[in-house]
Write a protein that holds these residues in place. Structure first.
Motif, PDB file in Angstrom:
ATOM      1  N   ALA A   4      34.790   2.767  33.755  1.00 59.57           N
ATOM      2  CA  ALA A   4      35.786   3.780  33.389  1.00 59.57           C
ATOM      3  C   ALA A   4      37.044   3.570  34.203  1.00 59.57           C
ATOM      4  CB  ALA A   4      35.234   5.176  33.649  1.00 59.57           C
ATOM      5  N   SER A   5      38.129   4.105  33.690  1.00 57.53           N
ATOM      6  CA  SER A   5      39.372   4.019  34.447  1.00 57.53           C
ATOM      7  C   SER A   5      39.454   5.135  35.494  1.00 57.53           C
ATOM      8  CB  SER A   5      40.578   4.072  33.510  1.00 57.53           C
ATOM      9  OG  SER A   5      40.548   5.257  32.755  1.00 57.53           O
ATOM     10  N   ILE A   6      38.929   6.311  35.174  1.00 55.72           N
ATOM     11  CA  ILE A   6      39.046   7.441  36.100  1.00 55.72           C
ATOM     12  C   ILE A   6      37.751   8.248  36.250  1.00 55.72           C
ATOM     13  CG2 ILE A   6      39.922   9.074  34.377  1.00 55.72           C
ATOM     14  CD1 ILE A   6      41.411   8.938  37.826  1.00 55.72           C
ATOM     15  N   MET A   7      36.892   8.242  35.229  1.00 54.13           N
ATOM     16  CA  MET A   7      35.714   9.111  35.255  1.00 54.13           C
ATOM     17  C   MET A   7      34.767   8.816  36.411  1.00 54.13           C
ATOM     18  SD  MET A   7      35.628  11.675  33.316  1.00 54.13           S
ATOM     19  CE  MET A   7      33.939  12.082  33.712  1.00 54.13           C
ATOM     20  N   HIS A   8      34.684   7.589  36.862  1.00 56.30           N
ATOM     21  CA  HIS A   8      33.805   7.290  37.996  1.00 56.30           C
ATOM     22  C   HIS A   8      34.278   8.016  39.251  1.00 56.30           C
ATOM     23  CE1 HIS A   8      37.022   4.356  38.366  1.00 56.30           C
ATOM     24  NE2 HIS A   8      36.664   4.155  39.614  1.00 56.30           N
ATOM     25  N   GLN A   9      35.578   8.162  39.398  1.00 57.93           N
ATOM     26  CA  GLN A   9      36.115   8.889  40.554  1.00 57.93           C
ATOM     27  C   GLN A   9      35.921  10.391  40.401  1.00 57.93           C
ATOM     28  OE1 GLN A   9      40.188   7.645  40.849  1.00 57.93           O
ATOM     29  NE2 GLN A   9      39.644   5.522  41.211  1.00 57.93           N
ATOM     30  N   ILE A  10      36.131  10.887  39.195  1.00 61.15           N
ATOM     31  CA  ILE A  10      35.979  12.323  38.946  1.00 61.15           C
ATOM     32  C   ILE A  10      34.528  12.749  39.155  1.00 61.15           C
ATOM     33  CG2 ILE A  10      36.087  14.112  37.152  1.00 61.15           C
ATOM     34  CD1 ILE A  10      38.566  12.581  36.062  1.00 61.15           C
ATOM     35  N   ALA A  11      33.596  11.995  38.593  1.00 62.56           N
ATOM     36  CA  ALA A  11      32.179  12.349  38.698  1.00 62.56           C
ATOM     37  C   ALA A  11      31.705  12.382  40.150  1.00 62.56           C
ATOM     38  CB  ALA A  11      31.333  11.380  37.885  1.00 62.56           C
ATOM     39  N   LYS A  12      32.256  11.539  40.991  1.00 66.45           N
ATOM     40  CA  LYS A  12      31.872  11.523  42.405  1.00 66.45           C
ATOM     41  C   LYS A  12      32.400  12.738  43.156  1.00 66.45           C
ATOM     42  CE  LYS A  12      31.558   6.532  42.797  1.00 66.45           C
ATOM     43  NZ  LYS A  12      32.170   5.317  43.347  1.00 66.45           N
ATOM     44  N   GLY A  13      33.357  13.443  42.576  1.00 61.71           N
ATOM     45  CA  GLY A  13      33.969  14.580  43.248  1.00 61.71           C
ATOM     46  C   GLY A  13      33.200  15.888  43.097  1.00 61.71           C
ATOM     47  N   TYR A  14      32.110  15.866  42.348  1.00 64.67           N
ATOM     48  CA  TYR A  14      31.319  17.076  42.110  1.00 64.67           C
ATOM     49  C   TYR A  14      29.906  16.901  42.629  1.00 64.67           C
ATOM     50  CZ  TYR A  14      35.003  18.554  38.908  1.00 64.67           C
ATOM     51  OH  TYR A  14      36.199  18.924  38.376  1.00 64.67           O
ATOM     52  N   THR A  15      29.304  17.995  43.039  1.00 71.16           N
ATOM     53  CA  THR A  15      27.894  17.971  43.426  1.00 71.16           C
ATOM     54  C   THR A  15      27.044  17.922  42.153  1.00 71.16           C
ATOM     55  OG1 THR A  15      27.634  20.378  43.357  1.00 71.16           O
ATOM     56  CG2 THR A  15      28.382  19.415  45.456  1.00 71.16           C
ATOM     57  N   ASP A  16      25.778  17.610  42.315  1.00 70.95           N
ATOM     58  CA  ASP A  16      24.870  17.617  41.162  1.00 70.95           C
ATOM     59  C   ASP A  16      24.819  19.011  40.528  1.00 70.95           C
ATOM     60  OD1 ASP A  16      24.295  14.950  41.552  1.00 70.95           O
ATOM     61  OD2 ASP A  16      22.362  15.315  42.524  1.00 70.95           O
ATOM     62  N   LEU A  54      27.595  11.261  32.920  1.00 69.57           N
ATOM     63  CA  LEU A  54      28.219  11.525  34.222  1.00 69.57           C
ATOM     64  C   LEU A  54      27.534  10.749  35.344  1.00 69.57           C
ATOM     65  CD1 LEU A  54      28.936  15.339  33.893  1.00 69.57           C
ATOM     66  CD2 LEU A  54      30.619  13.500  34.027  1.00 69.57           C
ATOM     67  N   MET A  55      26.214  10.686  35.306  1.00 71.78           N
ATOM     68  CA  MET A  55      25.485   9.931  36.332  1.00 71.78           C
ATOM     69  C   MET A  55      25.812   8.438  36.235  1.00 71.78           C
ATOM     70  SD  MET A  55      23.781  12.039  38.221  1.00 71.78           S
ATOM     71  CE  MET A  55      25.109  13.208  38.036  1.00 71.78           C
ATOM     72  N   ASP A  56      25.958   7.939  34.999  1.00 73.70           N
ATOM     73  CA  ASP A  56      26.316   6.533  34.813  1.00 73.70           C
ATOM     74  C   ASP A  56      27.734   6.248  35.308  1.00 73.70           C
ATOM     75  OD1 ASP A  56      23.810   6.098  33.739  1.00 73.70           O
ATOM     76  OD2 ASP A  56      24.503   6.034  31.657  1.00 73.70           O
ATOM     77  N   PHE A  57      28.651   7.187  35.076  1.00 76.26           N
ATOM     78  CA  PHE A  57      30.002   7.030  35.621  1.00 76.26           C
ATOM     79  C   PHE A  57      29.951   7.030  37.139  1.00 76.26           C
ATOM     80  CE2 PHE A  57      31.763   8.966  31.549  1.00 76.26           C
ATOM     81  CZ  PHE A  57      32.367   7.804  31.119  1.00 76.26           C
ATOM     82  N   ARG A  58      29.225   7.991  37.692  1.00 80.48           N
ATOM     83  CA  ARG A  58      29.164   8.141  39.148  1.00 80.48           C
ATOM     84  C   ARG A  58      28.601   6.888  39.817  1.00 80.48           C
ATOM     85  NH1 ARG A  58      25.833  12.967  41.840  1.00 80.48           N
ATOM     86  NH2 ARG A  58      27.644  14.236  41.409  1.00 80.48           N
ATOM     87  N   SER A  59      27.560   6.309  39.233  1.00 82.36           N
ATOM     88  CA  SER A  59      26.918   5.134  39.826  1.00 82.36           C
ATOM     89  C   SER A  59      27.705   3.844  39.587  1.00 82.36           C
ATOM     90  CB  SER A  59      25.510   4.970  39.258  1.00 82.36           C
ATOM     91  OG  SER A  59      25.560   4.547  37.901  1.00 82.36           O
TER      92      SER A  59
END
Length: 99
Positions: free
Chosen positions: A73-85, A63-68
């Motif tokens: 990813a096609s969508i996971m980078h956006q999803i991961a940014k939508g949540y707090t740690d 998740l941290m790798d997607f977020r950064s």
């Protein structure tokens, strides 16, 4: 007047954090958003990775790798940014506990 506003703000923020801590289903409810792609309770039946039973650290790192943006990813980078740690921690704890 400013003191009253500051006090009200602190009370609201404190109450919202307490509400999250008291919701026994919060982790499950947050994890439910993953079901469309990763299956109910993280048990995939298709082309996506299953999340159920995976080690917590492995899931959190993904998740941290997607977020950064480190992991494409096609969508996971956006999803991961939508949540707090904290929320991501609840989600990965939930999936790690599934069998």
């Amino acid at each position: 007047m400013k003191l009253k506003l500051a006090l009200a703000t602190v009370c609201v923020l404190g109450a919202s954090g307490l509400a999250h801590a008291q919701d026994p289903n919060l982790a499950r409810n947050l994890a439910a958003t993953c079901a469309n792609c990763h299956g109910t309770n993280g048990k995939s039946v298709g082309g996506m990775d299953s999340l159920a039973g995976e080690p917590r650290d492995k899931l959190m790192q993904k998740l941290m790798d997607f977020r950064s943006g480190e992991k494409p990813a096609s969508i996971m980078h956006q999803i991961a940014k939508g949540y707090t740690d904290e929320q991501l921690g609840l989600i990965v704890d939930y999936f790690a506990a599934q069998k």
